[in-house]
Design an enzyme around this catalytic site. Structure first.
Site, PDB file in Angstrom:
ATOM      1  N   GLU A 163       0.798  -1.221   0.000  1.00 56.29           N
ATOM      2  CA  GLU A 163       0.000   0.000   0.000  1.00 56.29           C
ATOM      3  C   GLU A 163       0.837   1.280   0.000  1.00 56.29           C
ATOM      4  OE1 GLU A 163      -4.067  -1.743   2.034  1.00 56.29           O
ATOM      5  OE2 GLU A 163      -2.919  -0.251   3.152  1.00 56.29           O
ATOM      6  N   GLU A 374      -5.545  -8.510   0.531  1.00 57.16           N
ATOM      7  CA  GLU A 374      -6.339  -8.106   1.696  1.00 57.16           C
ATOM      8  C   GLU A 374      -7.779  -7.888   1.269  1.00 57.16           C
ATOM      9  OE1 GLU A 374      -5.028  -4.812   4.099  1.00 57.16           O
ATOM     10  OE2 GLU A 374      -2.908  -5.369   3.897  1.00 57.16           O
TER      11      GLU A 374
END
Length: 469
Positions: A163, A374
């Site tokens: 991320e 995720e």
């Protein structure tokens, strides 16, 4: 439809959020060890000094993962356990811990899926410029090569960074993550480029080592859609996707930055410094990137801003991921819509946005191999007669696995799903209030583990390859 037998069912965690043992066995300080102790930065002052004590309880936790039937465990390595000061001497105790963790996974037939960087930067590197510094880039490449050498005989799946958009935007624009800098787009875009240059170098080194595994990167995937079908909304969505998707995916998969974004950065004099050598290495690595990891929780609903841009104070309460923020350049804002479903943290629940977004990626990038690294529900789980009744989490994951089935039928090349998270953990700025796990941790009772309803449900899903979804 069943998920194929080469599709990995897993769950994930991250070192700072689960390990604890923040100053044990030679581990160095990280940016989060310092930042989380600044008053007001985290919910109720929570930090990862102990977290859920996974460092001491990994055998118990992995046994529970095996009981749940997990086929893969995605976890991150704490850079400061391997190199306490970022780029000096190797700490053998750090290598030993992760060797033990990997071997414990393999004992149960659980595939280890390693993330090299999940936001916990050695503090010495942060103090010396963090991701704005060439020293950090060099140090990461050495750290990555060290991990490939130490673990690559048994680990065949490596993620370089998790991320980038989050740790760069919250670190250099919102000030809510280390290094706590606010409203500095020049530094923000420079940090992004430096991360991608470090990623590219790590990919090239990994391929030179011929370890017969695969390497990629994990990005937030929050596809943008206009609030209606107007031309203005389409413009807002294009702009949002350019800055939140194309900017992050194009360099990895195409080897070049999107011209739409780069031209605007030049016009506004916030273009990152980039050498021809750096751009050439990014281009070369893009042909060797094996997969893209997607962290999907919600889409973005966007509208063009007309008139003056409202200013939002940079504080933790405004960095929750909920809609309502204007873009940094004042072009659009994210919007909460009355006809959509939302979590308690105002994150939209949208399996249909998941399918549409995956098809958007296929249209732009082709048959890229994808792992969902995720996906999950942050909630406050009710305890009823000593049972953790996280029924909303079951519904959330069920709907998103159904959406994955649809995307696969549409021709999207998805090869695995990692629920976030395997165990209740420190949710960064939200402390322990926001729960994601299949396994409950009782912080008032010696960190005792307890299986939730979702634990048993996910085991059934894995056993029947999702046939009963």
């Amino acid at each position: 439809m069943k998920f194929s037998h080469d599709f990995l069912f897993g769950a994930a965690s991250a070192s700072y959020q689960v390990e604890g043992a923040w100053n044990e066995d030679g581990k160095g300080m990280t940016n989060w060890d310092e930042f989380s102790k600044i008053p007001g930065k985290t919910f109720e002052g929570t930090n990862g000094d102990v977290a859920v004590d996974h460092y001491h309880r990994y055998k118990e936790d992995i046994a529970l993962m095996a009981e749940m039937g997990l086929e893969s465990y995605r976890f991150s390595i704490s850079w400061a356990r391997i190199f306490p000061d970022g780029d000096g001497e190797i700490n053998p105790k750090g290598i030993e811990f992760y060797n033990n963790l990997i071997n414990e996974c393999l004992k149960y037939g659980i595939v280890p899926f390693i993330t090299l960087y999940h936001w916990d930067l050695p503090l010495t590197l942060e103090k010396d410029g963090g991701w704005l510094s060439q020293r950090t880039i060099r140090a990461f490449v050495r750290y990555a090569e060290t991990c490939f050498t130490a673990f690559g005989d048994r680990v065949k799946h490596f993620i370089t960074f998790n991320e980038t958009i989050v740790f760069c935007s919250l670190g250099y624009m919102a000030g809510a993550h280390p290094p706590g800098i606010t409203n500095d787009p020049k530094k923000y875009f420079q940090a992004i480029h430096n991360v991608f240059y470090a990623h590219a170098q790590a990919v090239l080194i990994y391929k030179e080592m011929s370890q017969y595994g695969e390497i990629g990167i994990s990005h937030v995937f929050s596809p943008a859609f206009g609030v209606d079908d107007s031309e203005e909304s389409h413009k807002a969505a294009y702009h949002a996707n350019a800055y939140a998707t194309h900017l992050y995916f194009d360099p990895i998969l195409k080897g070049e930055y999107p011209a739409y974004v780069m031209d605007a950065l030049k016009d506004n004099e916030i273009h990152p410094e980039q050498t021809e050598e750096e751009l050439a290495i990014i281009k070369q690595a893009s042909t060797m990137n094996d997969f893209m990891g997607l962290n999907y929780y919600q889409p973005s609903r966007v509208e063009l801003i007309k008139g003056d841009v409202e200013k939002r104070e940079n504080k933790r309460e405004n960095c929750t991921g909920a809609p309502g923020n204007p873009s940094f350049d004042g072009v659009f804002r994210t919007v909460k819509m009355n006809d959509k479903r939302y979590t308690k943290w105002d994150w939209e629940i949208s399996p249909e946005g998941f399918v549409d977004g995956l098809n958007m990626l296929k249209e732009r990038y082709g048959q890229v191999k994808i792992y969902i690294t995720e996906n999950g529900l942050g909630d406050e789980d009710p305890i009823i007669e000593d049972e953790i009744c996280d029924v909303p989490r079951i519904h959330y994951i069920q709907e998103h696995l159904q959406a994955l089935k649809q995307a696969i039928q549409d021709g999207v090349n998805v090869k695995g799903y990692f629920a976030w998270s395997v165990i209740d953990l420190l949710s960064w700025l939200n402390g322990y209030k926001k729960q994601y796990g299949f396994i409950y941790v009782d912080h008032k009772n010696n960190y005792q583990r307890k299986k939730k309803l979702s634990f048993h449900w996910y085991r059934s899903v894995i056993e029947n390859r999702g046939e009963d979804l």
